[in-house]
Enzyme design. Structure first.
Site, PDB file in Angstrom:
ATOM      1  CD  GLU A  57      43.430  32.025  -6.829  1.00 26.76           C
ATOM      2  OE1 GLU A  57      43.388  32.379  -5.888  1.00 26.76           O
ATOM      3  OE2 GLU A  57      42.549  31.642  -7.521  1.00 26.76           O
ATOM      4  CG  ASP A 198      32.801  33.607  -7.145  1.00 29.94           C
ATOM      5  OD1 ASP A 198      33.416  34.347  -7.829  1.00 29.94           O
ATOM      6  OD2 ASP A 198      32.991  32.601  -6.658  1.00 29.94           O
ATOM      7  CD  GLU A 291      33.818  22.283  -6.216  1.00 33.53           C
ATOM      8  OE1 GLU A 291      33.357  23.046  -5.510  1.00 33.53           O
ATOM      9  OE2 GLU A 291      35.084  22.785  -6.782  1.00 33.53           O
ATOM     10  CD  GLU A 312      33.287  29.448  -1.217  1.00 39.16           C
ATOM     11  OE1 GLU A 312      34.140  30.102  -1.635  1.00 39.16           O
ATOM     12  OE2 GLU A 312      33.083  28.486  -0.975  1.00 39.16           O
ATOM     13  CB  THR A 415      37.119  36.913  -2.112  1.00 40.37           C
ATOM     14  OG1 THR A 415      36.080  36.023  -2.507  1.00 40.37           O
ATOM     15  CG2 THR A 415      38.580  36.898  -3.019  1.00 40.37           C
TER      16      THR A 415
END
Length: 510
Positions: A57, A198, A291, A312, A415
């Site tokens: 992160e 991902d 989710e 996304e 991302t």
């Protein structure tokens, strides 16, 4: 709020959310707020603190956000240093933050721990188990940092982690979800394209484009074959056991909705459009993406009914609209704006949806809502935004970099939706290569002259003509040596013509 946000002092000491949102202001054209937040970050943020931080992160939000803000700072009207984009205060902050993460990569495999203390390094009791994305989501930020600063350590550790992870794939070409970074043993063996995996696949594709790197692209293409063979069913992607390929979870996760956009980057539009249609039907069913969604049952999964305003599907809509011009994607954008405004708007912002079935709200707003969701929505409806530039507009570097063409298009989003300019990486890499060549010349000049005996032994027949220098040779290299074409090099044309066109950066000999 109409008044600028002033975070409390304890927040600015360590504020990944503030860093993650800074580029949003520039993209919207709010240069005053961009400048104010950039100054606030420089004056208050300190990474020398006793805080346990997620390596993944911190990289995508803080390092990525600072790198992007640095590269966008001139366009936002900030005064930049001579030598920008290869120097600057925000770049130095990004480098400082990234150095705090390097101790995590000191493992026998080169794959990083998931957590690091910014002051003390890795805790001796830290678990060696981390997710696949936590190993393979560094090549964009770390290679950008290495090429802007000239320090190869960041790109080196990111590549070592990628290559180490590549060697752990199963006999059928898949990777699992969580791995022990010390032993290389897979702890969670579910293979798919969603949570925990991902952005690993995302960075292989985007890294190959930004760095013009065939190794990264070949890795992804091998994975893509296995994914199609074992996880794809009727344009849905399921979760399977990584060694056997048997279905373990027949669910669609909202995080997987990035996949159609990624497919568009490698030209697989037909497959991308069909998969996007599947995901869009789920959106229309609930007014958002839960989710987890059970594909056989056609409904939400128990305890996974939330919708935290993830970006996304909108991200994929932006890429696919750019690729096709199909207004279906604008309709998705309109649906998203209306549902977000109607369902989630509250006095202090936009709340996550606790249960997409009855639209009950949670008492939180995720930072990625501003950093990604709203940004991609805005770009979907703003075809003239500078990030969509096709090479018609550009700017020049300053000082020693004044001959560099920058901002001409081909931006790569990390991302967390922070845009990076590949041309800046090429510009600074070229400067570093020129400095190394000059250093080689000076070193050669400082070498002692050969003795008469050495000279005599090297003489050839007097009728032999001296070698002709090939155009690809350089006086800065040893005779017969050829200059290596940098990965992001452009044709040797006037600088005004050395542009990236529609995201493609040309190589020598094109």
């Amino acid at each position: 709020s109409n008044s600028p946000y002033e975070p409390p002092p304890h927040i600015t000491k360590w504020s990944p959310n503030l860093v993650a949102s800074i580029c949003f202001f520039q993209i919207l054209g709010n240069y005053t707020e961009f400048q104010r937040v950039a100054t606030l970050l420089q004056d208050t943020v300190d990474f020398d603190i006793d805080v346990n931080a997620s390596v993944f992160e911190t990289n995508i939000r803080v390092v990525g956000g600072l790198l992007s803000a640095h590269l966008l700072s001139k366009r936002a009207g900030m005064e930049v240093e001579p030598g920008w984009p290869c120097s600057g205060p925000l770049l130095r902050m990004a480098e400082d933050a990234a150095r705090k993460l390097l101790p995590a990569f000191q493992t026998p495999t080169g794959m990083p721990y998931g957590t690091v203390n910014l002051l003390r390094g890795v805790n001796p009791t830290e678990t060696p188990v981390t997710c696949t994305a936590g190993v393979g989501t560094f090549i964009l930020e770390f290679s950008a940092l290495s090429r802007l600063t000239g320090d190869p350590v960041f790109e080196d550790v990111a590549r070592k982690a990628l290559r180490s992870l590549w060697k752990t794939r199963s006999e059928i070409g898949l990777v699992g979800n969580h791995i022990d970074v010390l032993s290389k043993k897979w702890v969670a063996q579910d293979a798919g394209i969603g949570a925990g995996v991902d952005s690993y696949f995302e960075y292989l594709v985007k890294g190959s484009i930004m760095l013009q790197d065939e190794e990264l692209l070949s890795m992804f293409l091998e994975y893509d074959k296995a994914i199609k063979n074992y996880t794809k069913f009727d344009d849905w992607y399921l979760w399977v056991q990584m060694h056997k390929g048997t279905v373990s979870m027949p669910v669609f996760q909202s995080l997987e909705a990035f996949w159609p956009g990624l497919q568009s980057l490698i030209g697989e539009l037909d497959s991308a459009l069909r998969t996007f249609h599947n995901y869009y039907t789920v959106w229309r069913q609930f007014g958002g993406l839960p989710e987890f969604y059970s594909i056989p049952q056609g409904y939400t999964v128990d305890k996974r009914e939330g919708y935290p305003l993830r970006p996304e599907l909108i991200e994929s809509a932006m890429y696919l609209y750019k690729a096709t011009g199909d207004h279906t994607f604008l309709q998705l954008g309109r649906d998203a704006v209306e549902s977000i405004e109607k369902i989630t708007r509250v006095p202090c912002g936009y709340a996550s949806v606790k249960d997409i079935r009855d639209h009950k709200l949670d008492n939180r707003m995720e930072s990625f809502f501003l950093a990604e969701t709203i940004k991609y929505l805005y770009l979907l409806f703003d075809p003239d935004n500078f990030l969509h530039n096709s090479g018609l507009d550009f700017e020049l570097g300053t000082g020693p970099s004044e001959d560099c063409v920058l901002g001409a298009g081909g931006y790569i989003f990390n991302t967390e939706a922070h845009p990076l300019d590949p041309a800046a990486l090429h510009c600074c890499s070229r400067k570093q290569e020129e400095r190394r060549e000059l250093q080689d010349i000076l070193l050669n000049l400082s070498e002692p002259l050969p003795s008469p005996q050495d000279t005599q032994s090297q003489e050839t027949d007097s009728e032999t003509e001296p070698p002709v220098m090939d155009p690809s040779e350089s006086i800065a290299l040893k005779p017969g040596s050829r200059r290596k074409a940098p990965l992001l090099s452009c044709p040797m044309q006037p600088f005004s013509a050395r542009l990236a066109v529609m995201g493609q950066v040309f190589t020598d000999g094109t």
